[in-house]
Design a protein around this motif. Structure first.
Motif, PDB file in Angstrom:
ATOM      1  N   ASP A  40       1.078  -0.939   0.392  1.00 46.85           N
ATOM      2  CA  ASP A  40       0.038   0.150  -0.024  1.00 46.85           C
ATOM      3  C   ASP A  40       0.660   1.156   0.022  1.00 46.85           C
ATOM      4  OD1 ASP A  40      -2.565  -1.484   0.465  1.00 46.85           O
ATOM      5  OD2 ASP A  40      -1.775  -1.930   1.729  1.00 46.85           O
ATOM      6  N   MET A  41       2.132   1.009   0.317  1.00 46.71           N
ATOM      7  CA  MET A  41       2.839   2.332   0.741  1.00 46.71           C
ATOM      8  C   MET A  41       3.418   2.991  -0.219  1.00 46.71           C
ATOM      9  SD  MET A  41       3.860   2.482   4.750  1.00 46.71           S
ATOM     10  CE  MET A  41       4.673   0.924   5.132  1.00 46.71           C
ATOM     11  N   MET A  42       3.772   1.158  -1.427  1.00 53.68           N
ATOM     12  CA  MET A  42       4.830   1.721  -2.317  1.00 53.68           C
ATOM     13  C   MET A  42       3.741   1.987  -3.857  1.00 53.68           C
ATOM     14  SD  MET A  42       7.980   0.735  -2.021  1.00 53.68           S
ATOM     15  CE  MET A  42       8.321   0.240  -3.671  1.00 53.68           C
ATOM     16  N   THR A  43       2.452   1.936  -3.703  1.00 50.20           N
ATOM     17  CA  THR A  43       1.463   2.279  -4.543  1.00 50.20           C
ATOM     18  C   THR A  43       1.257   3.435  -4.301  1.00 50.20           C
ATOM     19  OG1 THR A  43       0.528   0.436  -4.058  1.00 50.20           O
ATOM     20  CG2 THR A  43      -0.647   1.745  -5.551  1.00 50.20           C
ATOM     21  N   ALA A  44       1.137   4.485  -2.960  1.00 51.29           N
ATOM     22  CA  ALA A  44       0.982   5.938  -2.778  1.00 51.29           C
ATOM     23  C   ALA A  44       2.309   6.203  -3.851  1.00 51.29           C
ATOM     24  CB  ALA A  44       0.873   6.323  -1.193  1.00 51.29           C
ATOM     25  N   ILE A  45       3.178   6.287  -3.190  1.00 51.83           N
ATOM     26  CA  ILE A  45       4.560   6.486  -3.589  1.00 51.83           C
ATOM     27  C   ILE A  45       4.667   6.414  -4.842  1.00 51.83           C
ATOM     28  CG2 ILE A  45       7.627   6.304  -2.975  1.00 51.83           C
ATOM     29  CD1 ILE A  45       7.066   5.027  -0.209  1.00 51.83           C
ATOM     30  N   TYR A  46       4.998   5.428  -5.019  1.00 52.16           N
ATOM     31  CA  TYR A  46       5.435   5.342  -7.140  1.00 52.16           C
ATOM     32  C   TYR A  46       3.947   5.934  -7.803  1.00 52.16           C
ATOM     33  CZ  TYR A  46       9.485   3.469  -7.147  1.00 52.16           C
ATOM     34  OH  TYR A  46      11.289   3.132  -7.012  1.00 52.16           O
ATOM     35  N   LEU A  76       8.656  -3.872  -5.300  1.00 51.03           N
ATOM     36  CA  LEU A  76       9.693  -2.809  -5.727  1.00 51.03           C
ATOM     37  C   LEU A  76       9.488  -2.752  -7.309  1.00 51.03           C
ATOM     38  CD1 LEU A  76      11.927  -0.812  -6.342  1.00 51.03           C
ATOM     39  CD2 LEU A  76      13.356  -1.484  -5.779  1.00 51.03           C
ATOM     40  N   TYR A  77       9.542  -3.996  -8.188  1.00 49.43           N
ATOM     41  CA  TYR A  77      10.065  -4.340  -9.403  1.00 49.43           C
ATOM     42  C   TYR A  77       8.980  -3.877  -9.738  1.00 49.43           C
ATOM     43  CZ  TYR A  77      14.436  -6.734  -9.139  1.00 49.43           C
ATOM     44  OH  TYR A  77      15.356  -6.405  -8.919  1.00 49.43           O
ATOM     45  N   PHE A  78       7.105  -4.843  -8.790  1.00 49.81           N
ATOM     46  CA  PHE A  78       6.029  -4.156  -9.481  1.00 49.81           C
ATOM     47  C   PHE A  78       5.447  -3.019  -9.337  1.00 49.81           C
ATOM     48  CE2 PHE A  78       5.277  -8.865  -9.278  1.00 49.81           C
ATOM     49  CZ  PHE A  78       5.282  -8.818  -9.861  1.00 49.81           C
ATOM     50  N   SER A  79       5.799  -1.906  -8.727  1.00 47.79           N
ATOM     51  CA  SER A  79       5.594  -0.703  -8.333  1.00 47.79           C
ATOM     52  C   SER A  79       5.995   0.233  -9.723  1.00 47.79           C
ATOM     53  CB  SER A  79       6.315  -0.206  -6.761  1.00 47.79           C
ATOM     54  OG  SER A  79       5.901  -0.992  -6.556  1.00 47.79           O
ATOM     55  N   MET A  80       7.407  -0.462 -10.230  1.00 46.44           N
ATOM     56  CA  MET A  80       7.776   0.701 -10.893  1.00 46.44           C
ATOM     57  C   MET A  80       7.240   0.017 -12.379  1.00 46.44           C
ATOM     58  SD  MET A  80      11.486  -0.228 -10.912  1.00 46.44           S
ATOM     59  CE  MET A  80      12.498   0.510 -11.582  1.00 46.44           C
ATOM     60  N   ALA A  81       6.651  -1.224 -12.314  1.00 41.09           N
ATOM     61  CA  ALA A  81       5.990  -1.644 -13.278  1.00 41.09           C
ATOM     62  C   ALA A  81       4.743  -0.932 -14.040  1.00 41.09           C
ATOM     63  CB  ALA A  81       5.514  -3.073 -14.306  1.00 41.09           C
ATOM     64  N   MET A  82       3.817  -0.199 -12.585  1.00 45.30           N
ATOM     65  CA  MET A  82       3.021  -0.196 -12.763  1.00 45.30           C
ATOM     66  C   MET A  82       2.338   1.998 -12.885  1.00 45.30           C
ATOM     67  SD  MET A  82       0.695  -2.420 -10.201  1.00 45.30           S
ATOM     68  CE  MET A  82      -0.729  -1.797 -10.450  1.00 45.30           C
ATOM     69  N   ALA A  83       4.122   2.110 -12.160  1.00 46.06           N
ATOM     70  CA  ALA A  83       4.651   3.421 -12.975  1.00 46.06           C
ATOM     71  C   ALA A  83       4.436   3.892 -14.271  1.00 46.06           C
ATOM     72  CB  ALA A  83       5.376   4.185 -11.741  1.00 46.06           C
ATOM     73  N   GLY A  84       4.647   2.420 -15.029  1.00 46.23           N
ATOM     74  CA  GLY A  84       5.519   2.639 -16.441  1.00 46.23           C
ATOM     75  C   GLY A  84       6.604   2.643 -16.375  1.00 46.23           C
ATOM     76  N   TYR A  85       7.789   2.514 -15.565  1.00 48.02           N
ATOM     77  CA  TYR A  85       8.915   2.271 -16.023  1.00 48.02           C
ATOM     78  C   TYR A  85       9.461   0.567 -16.930  1.00 48.02           C
ATOM     79  CZ  TYR A  85      10.776   6.095 -12.826  1.00 48.02           C
ATOM     80  OH  TYR A  85      10.980   7.114 -11.754  1.00 48.02           O
ATOM     81  N   ASP A  86       8.547   0.144 -16.343  1.00 47.67           N
ATOM     82  CA  ASP A  86       9.193  -1.676 -17.255  1.00 47.67           C
ATOM     83  C   ASP A  86       7.574  -2.359 -17.117  1.00 47.67           C
ATOM     84  OD1 ASP A  86      11.769  -1.388 -16.013  1.00 47.67           O
ATOM     85  OD2 ASP A  86      11.955  -1.286 -13.717  1.00 47.67           O
ATOM     86  N   GLU A  87       8.386  -3.346 -17.830  1.00 42.40           N
ATOM     87  CA  GLU A  87       7.067  -4.291 -18.638  1.00 42.40           C
ATOM     88  C   GLU A  87       6.567  -5.580 -17.845  1.00 42.40           C
ATOM     89  OE1 GLU A  87       5.151  -3.177 -21.330  1.00 42.40           O
ATOM     90  OE2 GLU A  87       6.323  -2.194 -21.620  1.00 42.40           O
ATOM     91  N   LEU A  88       5.286  -5.973 -17.085  1.00 41.58           N
ATOM     92  CA  LEU A  88       5.087  -6.900 -16.538  1.00 41.58           C
ATOM     93  C   LEU A  88       5.764  -8.356 -17.199  1.00 41.58           C
ATOM     94  CD1 LEU A  88       1.352  -6.050 -15.280  1.00 41.58           C
ATOM     95  CD2 LEU A  88       3.753  -5.909 -14.139  1.00 41.58           C
ATOM     96  N   ASP A  89       5.579  -8.370 -18.353  1.00 38.71           N
ATOM     97  CA  ASP A  89       6.121  -9.612 -18.614  1.00 38.71           C
ATOM     98  C   ASP A  89       7.808  -9.956 -18.619  1.00 38.71           C
ATOM     99  OD1 ASP A  89       3.210 -10.384 -19.846  1.00 38.71           O
ATOM    100  OD2 ASP A  89       3.918  -9.415 -21.833  1.00 38.71           O
ATOM    101  N   GLU A  90       8.248  -9.028 -19.015  1.00 41.09           N
ATOM    102  CA  GLU A  90       9.184  -9.640 -18.495  1.00 41.09           C
ATOM    103  C   GLU A  90       9.585 -10.056 -17.384  1.00 41.09           C
ATOM    104  OE1 GLU A  90      14.155  -6.924 -19.619  1.00 41.09           O
ATOM    105  OE2 GLU A  90      12.306  -6.353 -19.877  1.00 41.09           O
ATOM    106  N   ILE A  91       9.411  -8.815 -15.828  1.00 40.62           N
ATOM    107  CA  ILE A  91       9.354  -9.505 -15.108  1.00 40.62           C
ATOM    108  C   ILE A  91       8.839 -11.029 -14.328  1.00 40.62           C
ATOM    109  CG2 ILE A  91       8.606  -9.061 -12.484  1.00 40.62           C
ATOM    110  CD1 ILE A  91       8.048  -6.428 -13.229  1.00 40.62           C
ATOM    111  N   TYR A  92       7.661 -11.406 -15.234  1.00 41.15           N
ATOM    112  CA  TYR A  92       7.699 -12.874 -14.654  1.00 41.15           C
ATOM    113  C   TYR A  92       8.428 -13.574 -15.507  1.00 41.15           C
ATOM    114  CZ  TYR A  92       2.740 -11.385 -13.314  1.00 41.15           C
ATOM    115  OH  TYR A  92       2.243 -10.414 -13.038  1.00 41.15           O
ATOM    116  N   ASP A  93       9.217 -13.243 -16.653  1.00 41.12           N
ATOM    117  CA  ASP A  93       9.985 -14.376 -17.553  1.00 41.12           C
ATOM    118  C   ASP A  93      10.862 -14.101 -16.889  1.00 41.12           C
ATOM    119  OD1 ASP A  93       7.493 -14.630 -19.737  1.00 41.12           O
ATOM    120  OD2 ASP A  93       7.985 -13.590 -20.418  1.00 41.12           O
ATOM    121  N   THR A  94      11.266 -13.176 -16.335  1.00 41.43           N
ATOM    122  CA  THR A  94      12.710 -13.442 -16.216  1.00 41.43           C
ATOM    123  C   THR A  94      13.568 -12.799 -14.784  1.00 41.43           C
ATOM    124  OG1 THR A  94      13.712 -11.220 -16.047  1.00 41.43           O
ATOM    125  CG2 THR A  94      13.302 -11.999 -18.228  1.00 41.43           C
TER     126      THR A  94
END
Length: 284
Positions: A40-46, A76-94
């Motif tokens: 929850d805190m990470m969501t609000a920050i990012y 952290l990775y999912f916060s960055m992905a939801m904020a637009g930095y990264d791709e979700l599929d790459e996180i799941y795959d790698t």
């Protein structure tokens, strides 16, 4: 008072992030307890507070974020992905694979959008203090956010950094503490852990910090805390202590020490999704 529409959006995003974390836990052994407690805190920050430029991750005017509890990298990775930095599929795959940008602990060399590599506990507040001091000396207007775990606050380096931040009047430094009251294997306030933290808020205040204690799962309180931060050029650093539940949202792992880290089988994954949906219905 936090805007109701913003709070509702952030709550939905936090539930979506928890689903992502749970899905990853069916593919890899992750530190799921601490990932879910700080969601929850990470969501609000990012997704609410941080200033950023997705086209230039090293933009000088950006807010900085440092994850001190580096084992909670998935959140952290999912916060960055939801904020637009990264791709979700790459996180799941790698995730966790050799050479991946998404290691089990964050690596700045592999992922340039990160401000620091982390994993060894007790370091990020010191680095954040240095970044905040540099910003102050250069008359820059940005925040440095640091997310700490509560158990790592038994480290002396945390308190040396806290003393330094107060001494140098770093009002641009904001520490969040994921106060789930659990270390790797035991509650923080038992003799098993070896170093009790309470009175925790009083310690930060004694070190000269502006202290805000909130429910780390109450999005209204999180947004209010962020809305009421002192200005970046103020003189007193701020710590936001978020009281949280380790494993929040997945009822069968909440506050269970053995789920500090782990991986879900198919049956557990189904139960985790059901628990998250029940929580969504109750809280939204």
């Amino acid at each position: 008072m936090a805007d109701a529409n913003i709070v509702k959006r952030l709550k939905e995003q936090a539930f979506e992030m928890r689903k992502m974390i749970v899905k990853l836990a069916s593919q890899a052994d992750i530190h799921i307890g601490g990932d879910l407690s700080m969601t929850d805190m990470m969501t609000a920050i990012y997704m609410y507070k941080m200033r950023k430029d997705l086209s230039d991750v090293k933009w000088e005017g950006r807010d900085r974020f440092l994850l001190s509890k580096g084992h909670a990298a998935a959140c952290l990775y999912f916060s960055m992905a939801m904020a637009g930095y990264d791709e979700l599929d790459e996180i799941y795959d790698t995730y966790g694979k050799y050479g991946s940008r998404y290691g089990a602990h964050p690596c700045k060399k592999q992922n340039p959008a990160l401000e620091m590599s982390s994993g060894s506990l007790g370091h990020a507040l010191a680095l954040g203090t240095g970044m905040a001091l540099a910003g102050k000396l250069k008359d820059e207007k940005h925040y440095v956010f640091v997310m700490l775990g509560d158990a790592e606050c038994a480290e002396g380096s945390v308190w040396e950094a806290a003393l330094s931040a107060s001494h140098y009047k770093l009002g641009n430094l904001v520490a969040f503490v994921d106060r789930n009251k659990m270390s790797l294997s035991a509650p923080t306030e038992t003799s098993v852990n070896g170093m009790r933290l309470e009175p925790f808020a009083d310690k930060w205040a004694a070190f000269g910090w502006n202290v805000k204690v909130i429910d780390g799962h109450n999005m209204e309180e999180i947004v209010d805390a962020l809305d009421n931060l002192p200005a970046e050029d103020s003189d007193v650093p701020t710590v936001i202590i978020g009281n949280t539940v380790k494993g929040k949202g997945v009822d069968f792992i909440e506050n269970v020490a053995s789920w500090h880290a782990g991986m879900f089988n198919e049956e557990q994954l189904k139960a985790a999704y059901e628990s998250l949906e029940k929580t969504r219905q109750e809280e939204l």
